[in-house]
Design a protein around this motif. Structure first.
Motif, PDB file in Angstrom:
ATOM      1  N   VAL A 362       0.860  -1.180   0.000  1.00  0.00           N
ATOM      2  CA  VAL A 362       0.000   0.000   0.000  1.00  0.00           C
ATOM      3  C   VAL A 362       0.899   1.233   0.000  1.00  0.00           C
ATOM      4  N   SER A 363       0.671   2.139  -0.937  1.00  0.00           N
ATOM      5  CA  SER A 363       1.470   3.357  -1.037  1.00  0.00           C
ATOM      6  C   SER A 363       0.639   4.556  -0.617  1.00  0.00           C
ATOM      7  N   PHE A 364       1.214   5.398   0.256  1.00  0.00           N
ATOM      8  CA  PHE A 364       0.486   6.585   0.698  1.00  0.00           C
ATOM      9  C   PHE A 364       1.219   7.867   0.338  1.00  0.00           C
ATOM     10  N   GLY A 365       2.127   7.813  -0.631  1.00  0.00           N
ATOM     11  CA  GLY A 365       2.896   8.996  -0.996  1.00  0.00           C
ATOM     12  C   GLY A 365       2.194   9.940  -1.941  1.00  0.00           C
ATOM     13  N   ALA A 366       1.238   9.427  -2.728  1.00  0.00           N
ATOM     14  CA  ALA A 366       0.661  10.219  -3.809  1.00  0.00           C
ATOM     15  C   ALA A 366      -0.681  10.843  -3.472  1.00  0.00           C
ATOM     16  N   VAL A 367      -1.148  10.698  -2.218  1.00  0.00           N
ATOM     17  CA  VAL A 367      -2.501  11.131  -1.881  1.00  0.00           C
ATOM     18  C   VAL A 367      -2.486  12.235  -0.830  1.00  0.00           C
ATOM     19  N   ASP A 368      -3.466  13.134  -0.946  1.00  0.00           N
ATOM     20  CA  ASP A 368      -3.634  14.136   0.100  1.00  0.00           C
ATOM     21  C   ASP A 368      -4.466  13.528   1.226  1.00  0.00           C
ATOM     22  N   GLU A 369      -4.718  14.302   2.272  1.00  0.00           N
ATOM     23  CA  GLU A 369      -5.394  13.758   3.445  1.00  0.00           C
ATOM     24  C   GLU A 369      -6.785  13.237   3.116  1.00  0.00           C
ATOM     25  N   THR A 370      -7.543  13.996   2.315  1.00  0.00           N
ATOM     26  CA  THR A 370      -8.906  13.589   1.974  1.00  0.00           C
ATOM     27  C   THR A 370      -8.908  12.286   1.182  1.00  0.00           C
ATOM     28  N   THR A 371      -8.042  12.211   0.177  1.00  0.00           N
ATOM     29  CA  THR A 371      -7.970  11.005  -0.652  1.00  0.00           C
ATOM     30  C   THR A 371      -7.428   9.828   0.149  1.00  0.00           C
ATOM     31  N   ALA A 372      -6.504  10.102   1.062  1.00  0.00           N
ATOM     32  CA  ALA A 372      -5.970   9.041   1.914  1.00  0.00           C
ATOM     33  C   ALA A 372      -7.086   8.408   2.740  1.00  0.00           C
ATOM     34  N   ARG A 373      -7.935   9.246   3.331  1.00  0.00           N
ATOM     35  CA  ARG A 373      -9.023   8.713   4.160  1.00  0.00           C
ATOM     36  C   ARG A 373     -10.004   7.903   3.316  1.00  0.00           C
ATOM     37  N   GLU A 374     -10.337   8.401   2.138  1.00  0.00           N
ATOM     38  CA  GLU A 374     -11.273   7.682   1.274  1.00  0.00           C
ATOM     39  C   GLU A 374     -10.647   6.376   0.784  1.00  0.00           C
ATOM     40  N   GLY A 375      -9.370   6.442   0.359  1.00  0.00           N
ATOM     41  CA  GLY A 375      -8.722   5.255  -0.172  1.00  0.00           C
ATOM     42  C   GLY A 375      -8.555   4.162   0.865  1.00  0.00           C
ATOM     43  N   ILE A 376      -8.092   4.514   2.050  1.00  0.00           N
ATOM     44  CA  ILE A 376      -7.901   3.503   3.078  1.00  0.00           C
ATOM     45  C   ILE A 376      -9.245   2.984   3.581  1.00  0.00           C
ATOM     46  N   GLY A 377     -10.262   3.854   3.544  1.00  0.00           N
ATOM     47  CA  GLY A 377     -11.607   3.395   3.915  1.00  0.00           C
ATOM     48  C   GLY A 377     -12.099   2.313   2.966  1.00  0.00           C
ATOM     49  N   ARG A 378     -11.852   2.513   1.664  1.00  0.00           N
ATOM     50  CA  ARG A 378     -12.249   1.499   0.681  1.00  0.00           C
ATOM     51  C   ARG A 378     -11.451   0.211   0.885  1.00  0.00           C
ATOM     52  N   LEU A 379     -10.169   0.350   1.178  1.00  0.00           N
ATOM     53  CA  LEU A 379      -9.329  -0.823   1.369  1.00  0.00           C
ATOM     54  C   LEU A 379      -9.782  -1.616   2.597  1.00  0.00           C
ATOM     55  N   VAL A 380     -10.049  -0.928   3.695  1.00  0.00           N
ATOM     56  CA  VAL A 380     -10.494  -1.608   4.905  1.00  0.00           C
ATOM     57  C   VAL A 380     -11.849  -2.299   4.665  1.00  0.00           C
ATOM     58  N   LYS A 381     -12.734  -1.618   3.985  1.00  0.00           N
ATOM     59  CA  LYS A 381     -14.052  -2.208   3.680  1.00  0.00           C
ATOM     60  C   LYS A 381     -13.884  -3.446   2.806  1.00  0.00           C
ATOM     61  N   GLY A 382     -13.014  -3.333   1.784  1.00  0.00           N
ATOM     62  CA  GLY A 382     -12.802  -4.472   0.905  1.00  0.00           C
ATOM     63  C   GLY A 382     -12.197  -5.652   1.617  1.00  0.00           C
ATOM     64  N   LEU A 383     -11.172  -5.411   2.430  1.00  0.00           N
ATOM     65  CA  LEU A 383     -10.536  -6.516   3.154  1.00  0.00           C
ATOM     66  C   LEU A 383     -11.501  -7.146   4.157  1.00  0.00           C
ATOM     67  N   THR A 384     -12.324  -6.308   4.796  1.00  0.00           N
ATOM     68  CA  THR A 384     -13.277  -6.817   5.776  1.00  0.00           C
ATOM     69  C   THR A 384     -14.284  -7.745   5.105  1.00  0.00           C
ATOM     70  N   GLU A 385     -14.762  -7.344   3.920  1.00  0.00           N
ATOM     71  CA  GLU A 385     -15.776  -8.152   3.250  1.00  0.00           C
ATOM     72  C   GLU A 385     -15.195  -9.376   2.555  1.00  0.00           C
ATOM     73  N   ILE A 386     -13.999  -9.242   1.990  1.00  0.00           N
ATOM     74  CA  ILE A 386     -13.404 -10.369   1.263  1.00  0.00           C
ATOM     75  C   ILE A 386     -12.714 -11.341   2.212  1.00  0.00           C
ATOM     76  N   VAL A 387     -11.931 -10.813   3.135  1.00  0.00           N
ATOM     77  CA  VAL A 387     -11.116 -11.651   4.017  1.00  0.00           C
ATOM     78  C   VAL A 387     -11.871 -12.023   5.290  1.00  0.00           C
ATOM     79  N   GLY A 388     -12.545 -10.994   5.876  1.00  0.00           N
ATOM     80  CA  GLY A 388     -13.204 -11.224   7.169  1.00  0.00           C
ATOM     81  C   GLY A 388     -14.403 -12.131   7.058  1.00  0.00           C
TER      82      GLY A 388
END
Length: 388
Positions: A362-388
């Motif tokens: 996971v790379s966090f160098g190219a995103v601002d704070e707003t995009t970081a929150r949205e992107g990691i939110g999608r990642l957490v949601k995806g991992l929770t639904e696929i893996v959890g």
């Protein structure tokens, strides 16, 4: 029809274009994949370009190793920041990015069939360059925290070993190797008459009081140490393709042959821009680093909430987190599902040599704070639904 070489058929496909094609196929995807920063070059770089156009001679080939003004400013930076003096024992060569510097180094020191030791997880373009040269990457695991294991590296050395590669701060794991470890590796190389290739592209990206250490600053190390640097990250210079390498003096003629054949000289307009970037110096990076530091905290806080289904060691350098979802899915299959179903892109760990477990960079160098929150939110949601 005539077929490609067997050698190239054995080289892994470049993963970044594969993921980029998937991103294009699913509009609205937030990329937490490619290793770039959110900002561009400093104004000093753009002003230097005007000087490039001031002389028609700048449109002609220039010195293979780089233009004099750039060599001068890099030499001063190496002396004051890295503790590396350019003298009769070593040479400085400007390359078209850090990857080209690595390829030059491999071609200069190896013959087909030779071995290069890579700690795993490795940077995929390093493994590819070794294979392209007809050499064998010898993979040595790091520990549970992605730190080097010098004794395992020692045991991996054979009569065909030509170099040990270290990347610190590390891509893809986001760790910083302590000075003690890098000194041990450098000593190991000296004792075995092999090279230490030290990739330092992320030298400025250190968190939590970690400090960067350059192996070439070690006394009596110049004859066996190859140091690689890049402007792509710290100065937002990715597409300008400027890096540089400090090499033992006795390798200079070999590297010059390679560069003259492949490139002749790095793009001169980019070298002028690089002079401006180096004159702006680390102060320019420091102005930008706060956003990356904030994005890192956002990522770690969010990933901590799903620690029961995904291991996410805290990073200390670069702008990556190499996480380990607890799933039997392959990392590529998981990455594809995250793009298709949740519109968030990461890089599968298979590309970095993680064959026995699922990993995602996971790379966090190219995103601002707003995009970081949205992107990691999608990642957490995806991992929770696929893996959890």
């Amino acid at each position: 029809m005539p077929m490609p070489s067997d050698r190239m058929q054995r080289v892994q496909p470049p993963i970044i274009p594969v993921i980029a094609e998937l991103i294009q196929a699913f509009p609205g995807t937030i990329s937490l994949g490619q290793g770039v920063v959110y900002y561009g070059p400093p104004e000093e770089s753009l002003r230097k370009i005007k000087e490039f156009y001031a002389s028609s001679n700048n449109h002609k080939y220039q010195a293979v190793e780089g233009i004099a003004p750039l060599l001068k400013v890099i030499s001063e930076k190496l002396r004051t920041e890295n503790g590396i003096a350019i003298d009769d024992s070593n040479r400085l060569v400007v390359s078209a990015g850090g990857n080209m510097g690595f390829s030059h180094a491999i071609l200069a020191i190896t013959d087909p069939g030779d071995e290069i030791i890579l700690p795993v997880p490795y940077y995929f373009n390093h493994e590819m360059a070794i294979s392209i040269a007809g050499c064998t990457p010898v993979l040595v695991p790091t520990d549970a925290n992605y730190q080097l294991q010098p004794e395992l590296i020692r045991k991996a050395i054979t009569p065909r070993t030509k170099a040990i590669v270290t990347v610190s701060p590390n891509n893809p794991a986001g760790v910083v190797y302590p000075e003690k470890s890098l000194r041990l590796i450098n000593d190991l190389c000296r004792e075995n008459n092999i090279f230490h290739i030290s990739d330092e592209a992320y030298e400025y990206f250190n968190f939590d009081y970690h400090k960067h250490f350059s192996a070439a600053s070690i006394p009596q190390s110049a004859g066996h140490t190859i140091s690689l640097f890049s402007l792509s990250k710290a100065y937002g210079f990715a597409s300008w393709r400027i890096g540089y390498m400090v090499i033992p003096a006795h390798l200079f003629e070999s590297v010059r042959k390679i560069q003259d054949t492949q490139l002749i000289c790095p793009p001169v307009i980019s070298q002028f821009a690089a002079v401006g970037a180096m004159e702006a110096g680390k102060a320019y990076f420091n102005e930008k680093f706060g956003v990356i530091r904030k994005s890192r905290e956002i990522f770690h806080e969010a990933l901590h909430e799903i620690r029961d289904i995904c291991e996410s060691p805290r990073t200390s350098g670069a702008f990556y987190s190499l996480i380990k979802p607890k799933t039997r899915l392959s990392s590529l299959a998981l990455a594809e599902r995250l793009i298709r179903e949740f519109r968030v892109a990461v890089i599968p760990g298979e590309a970095f040599g993680m064959e026995d477990e699922c990993g995602l960079r996971v790379s966090f160098g190219a995103v601002d704070e707003t995009t970081a929150r949205e992107g990691i939110g999608r990642l957490v949601k995806g991992l929770t639904e696929i893996v959890g």
